[in-house]
Motif scaffolding. Structure first.
Motif, PDB file in Angstrom:
ATOM      1  N   ILE A 117       4.178   7.452   9.603  1.00 47.04           N
ATOM      2  CA  ILE A 117       3.398   6.216   9.561  1.00 47.04           C
ATOM      3  C   ILE A 117       1.962   6.521   9.194  1.00 47.04           C
ATOM      4  O   ILE A 117       1.318   7.370   9.810  1.00 47.04           O
ATOM      5  CB  ILE A 117       3.489   5.490  10.911  1.00 47.04           C
ATOM      6  CG1 ILE A 117       4.915   4.949  11.042  1.00 47.04           C
ATOM      7  CG2 ILE A 117       2.500   4.336  11.000  1.00 47.04           C
ATOM      8  CD1 ILE A 117       5.369   4.778  12.411  1.00 47.04           C
ATOM      9  N   ARG A 135      -1.612   5.032   9.212  1.00 46.36           N
ATOM     10  CA  ARG A 135      -2.245   3.934   9.936  1.00 46.36           C
ATOM     11  C   ARG A 135      -3.737   3.911   9.649  1.00 46.36           C
ATOM     12  O   ARG A 135      -4.408   4.933   9.768  1.00 46.36           O
ATOM     13  CB  ARG A 135      -2.012   4.149  11.435  1.00 46.36           C
ATOM     14  CG  ARG A 135      -2.536   3.052  12.330  1.00 46.36           C
ATOM     15  CD  ARG A 135      -2.409   3.457  13.779  1.00 46.36           C
ATOM     16  NE  ARG A 135      -1.040   3.666  14.207  1.00 46.36           N
ATOM     17  CZ  ARG A 135      -0.255   2.708  14.700  1.00 46.36           C
ATOM     18  NH1 ARG A 135      -0.705   1.483  14.821  1.00 46.36           N
ATOM     19  NH2 ARG A 135       0.978   2.975  15.067  1.00 46.36           N
ATOM     20  N   VAL A 147       4.790   2.620   6.111  1.00 50.23           N
ATOM     21  CA  VAL A 147       5.879   3.421   6.671  1.00 50.23           C
ATOM     22  C   VAL A 147       6.561   4.206   5.552  1.00 50.23           C
ATOM     23  O   VAL A 147       6.868   3.665   4.489  1.00 50.23           O
ATOM     24  CB  VAL A 147       6.902   2.520   7.389  1.00 50.23           C
ATOM     25  CG1 VAL A 147       7.971   3.370   8.066  1.00 50.23           C
ATOM     26  CG2 VAL A 147       6.199   1.642   8.405  1.00 50.23           C
ATOM     27  N   PHE A 184      13.734   1.038  12.020  1.00 56.94           N
ATOM     28  CA  PHE A 184      13.480   1.350  13.425  1.00 56.94           C
ATOM     29  C   PHE A 184      14.624   0.914  14.334  1.00 56.94           C
ATOM     30  O   PHE A 184      14.801   1.447  15.412  1.00 56.94           O
ATOM     31  CB  PHE A 184      12.171   0.700  13.893  1.00 56.94           C
ATOM     32  CG  PHE A 184      10.959   1.317  13.271  1.00 56.94           C
ATOM     33  CD1 PHE A 184      10.843   2.696  13.215  1.00 56.94           C
ATOM     34  CD2 PHE A 184       9.960   0.543  12.723  1.00 56.94           C
ATOM     35  CE1 PHE A 184       9.736   3.280  12.626  1.00 56.94           C
ATOM     36  CE2 PHE A 184       8.854   1.117  12.134  1.00 56.94           C
ATOM     37  CZ  PHE A 184       8.747   2.485  12.075  1.00 56.94           C
ATOM     38  N   GLU A 202       2.179  -5.316  13.203  1.00 57.90           N
ATOM     39  CA  GLU A 202       1.346  -4.149  12.905  1.00 57.90           C
ATOM     40  C   GLU A 202       0.461  -4.516  11.726  1.00 57.90           C
ATOM     41  O   GLU A 202       0.954  -4.669  10.609  1.00 57.90           O
ATOM     42  CB  GLU A 202       2.221  -2.935  12.552  1.00 57.90           C
ATOM     43  CG  GLU A 202       2.959  -2.347  13.733  1.00 57.90           C
ATOM     44  CD  GLU A 202       2.030  -1.647  14.722  1.00 57.90           C
ATOM     45  OE1 GLU A 202       0.962  -1.172  14.313  1.00 57.90           O
ATOM     46  OE2 GLU A 202       2.393  -1.579  15.914  1.00 57.90           O
ATOM     47  N   CYS A 248      10.872  -3.277  16.820  1.00 58.06           N
ATOM     48  CA  CYS A 248      11.223  -1.933  17.264  1.00 58.06           C
ATOM     49  C   CYS A 248      11.843  -1.998  18.651  1.00 58.06           C
ATOM     50  O   CYS A 248      11.787  -3.022  19.330  1.00 58.06           O
ATOM     51  CB  CYS A 248       9.998  -1.029  17.261  1.00 58.06           C
ATOM     52  SG  CYS A 248       8.767  -1.565  18.434  1.00 58.06           S
ATOM     53  N   LEU A 297       7.600   5.562  16.693  1.00 58.67           N
ATOM     54  CA  LEU A 297       6.531   4.595  16.420  1.00 58.67           C
ATOM     55  C   LEU A 297       5.582   4.550  17.621  1.00 58.67           C
ATOM     56  O   LEU A 297       5.985   4.809  18.740  1.00 58.67           O
ATOM     57  CB  LEU A 297       7.169   3.218  16.209  1.00 58.67           C
ATOM     58  CG  LEU A 297       6.302   2.108  15.649  1.00 58.67           C
ATOM     59  CD1 LEU A 297       5.861   2.436  14.234  1.00 58.67           C
ATOM     60  CD2 LEU A 297       7.074   0.794  15.623  1.00 58.67           C
TER      61      LEU A 297
END
Ligand code: TYD
Ligand code: MG
Length: 454
Positions: free
Chosen positions: A247, A249, A263, A281, A299, A306, A360
């Motif tokens: 990931i 971020r 992702v 996920f 997100e 998830c 995650l």
């Protein structure tokens, strides 16, 4: 009056009158440096007493053209950047060793080069032959990326000055060495000086610079925090070694929303973008099991579903364990306290394990209800229906607070085949986007309804 020297911690900015090896405030080693006062010597005057240059002022309404951006053509990367790479911007990409930073940046370099940017990739860690081998494996040998293996910053800046690229990638900032600073490569002063030289040089010449930064054991980018302030964008590349998901971020972005994620999946041929992370996920979910619930999260600007998993078992120790992976430990303690104080459900003498499946990391408070439900489901040994998602923040009073973007969460859930949602009672309808929404005002009411009065 002669000023006494001042010592400052480069990690937390605490000040001292004496140097020491360890900062008492943040506990970091080797971060304290001497800061020379600007006006040294008894004859110097304060800054205001001698005239400087008057600065030209403008107003807020002055028209500003939006910065020029280049798309990589990889949606997951472009979104995290806030809509492509901004010209003359400085970025820092942090991550654990071996997580895939060099792979990601080599792939990004190739993409940007193919889309018209002149790109130079400088590695202080690997020989050019090694990078070429990786490029071969990734199928990128045809991309017009200029390569060098170098750590001397003066030589690098001279090269950039003559080559005038649009983008330079520095892998990594900890290996760079500025010869005007008397400290070893990788030390706080070297990292700070190198980052400062690179970003200010790049800004002056209109070059974008992406720097790789290694991360320390506690998850901070190694080196002074000031590097994070110097750059426009700070990205973290995260993931669990055992999992193939990675990931990217945005934790800071002057040119786009922070907290946006991209992702990727690490494959034998490099990183591949994952267009539907929720499906990924949830792909490892088995039959309904106690302790497993699905959280409908957001997100950045995108909904992501998830799975939270909890295990609650009698503790053999006098002090029961609380272990969390992928969520905040302090927040878990808070949920446990609310469950005990507001719903009369104690976890004393019980070990509690909480995990977000797939590696995650969730930071949204809206995950509270999913966490509480996973804990209760594990404690009571009751499985939740397979087709149900949850979201909602829990306050200390036990009230359920509404979450942002309810519709987006439900839309994503519906897309993945979920039929019901349990949510705070702010949702105005009971049926949204084909999903039946069960609404609750507080945690006690929720517990009584879902798990039977306890
Ligand atoms: P790397 O980009 O070197 O990590 P970093 O720069 O963050 O230290 O990636 C290292 C790992 O990625 C290594 O364990 C091998 C794996 N990998 C793949 O699985 N597939 C690939 O195509 C590549 C290039 C690497
Ligand atoms: Mg690397």
């Amino acid at each position: 009056m002669a000023k006494s020297p001042q010592f400052t911690c480069t990690a937390c900015a605490a000040t001292y009158t004496k140097w020491s090896g360890r900062c008492e405030n943040c506990g970091e080693w080797n971060t304290i440096i001497e800061e020379k006062p600007l006006s040294a010597g008894p004859s110097s005057k304060s800054l205001g007493s001698t005239r400087g240059r008057a600065i030209a002022l403008t107003d807020l309404s002055t028209e500003e053209t939006p910065p020029e951006r280049t798309l990589a053509g990889v949606a997951e990367l472009d979104r995290v950047l806030g809509g492509g790479l901004v010209q003359a911007s400085a970025l820092l990409v942090g991550g654990d060793p071996g997580i895939g930073k060099s792979t990601l940046l080599l792939q990004a370099a190739a993409r940007f080069a193919r889309n018209g940017l002149k790109v130079i990739y400088i590695s202080g860690e690997e020989a050019a032959a090694q990078i070429r081998m990786r490029a071969q494996r990734l199928g990128l040998t045809e991309s017009p990326v200029a390569l060098a293996s170098e750590t001397n910053l003066r030589d690098i800046l001279t090269t950039l000055d003559t080559e005038r690229p649009d983008l330079v990638i520095i892998d990594s900032i900890q290996t760079m060495w500025a010869d005007n600073v008397e400290a070893a490569p990788g030390s706080v002063s070297q990292v700070r000086a190198a980052a400062h030289e690179l970003t200010s040089f790049a800004k002056r010449r209109g070059i974008s610079v992406i720097m790789v930064g290694h991360v320390t054991k506690d998850g901070q980018i190694a080196g002074p925090r000031v590097v994070e302030h110097m750059v426009d964008t700070v990205l973290y590349f995260e993931g669990e070694r055992g999992h193939q998901f990675r990931i990217l971020r945005a934790v800071k972005n002057r040119f786009g929303p922070a907290d946006e994620i991209g992702v990727f999946e690490m494959t034998g041929r490099g990183l591949v973008e994952v267009k539907n992370p929720s499906a990924l996920f949830l792909s490892e979910r088995g039959d309904p099991a106690p302790g497993s619930v699905v959280f409908a999260g957001i997100e950045g600007t995108r909904p992501v579903l998830c799975e939270f998993q909890a295990l609650v078992a009698p503790s053999p120790h006098s002090q029961a364990r609380r272990t969390v992976v992928g969520w905040d430990g302090g927040r878990l303690a808070m949920i446990l306290a609310v469950l005990e104080a507001r719903c009369g459900i104690p976890f004393t003498g019980l070990d509690v394990y909480l995990n977000v499946a797939g590696g995650l990391r969730i930071t949204e408070p809206a995950a509270d209800l999913a966490v509480a439900t996973a804990l209760l489901s594990a404690r009571e040994d009751v499985s939740l229906p397979q087709d149900c998602v949850l979201f909602g923040e829990i306050s200390l009073s036990g009230a359920l607070r509404p979450a942002v973007q309810t519709e987006n969460r439900l839309k994503e859930a519906q897309k993945l085949g979920f039929k019901t949602a349990m949510a705070p009672s702010s949702a105005k309808q009971s049926q949204i986007n084909g999903i039946a929404v069960r609404q609750f005002g507080d945690l006690a009411g929720f517990v009584g309804d879902v798990f039977g009065a306890d």
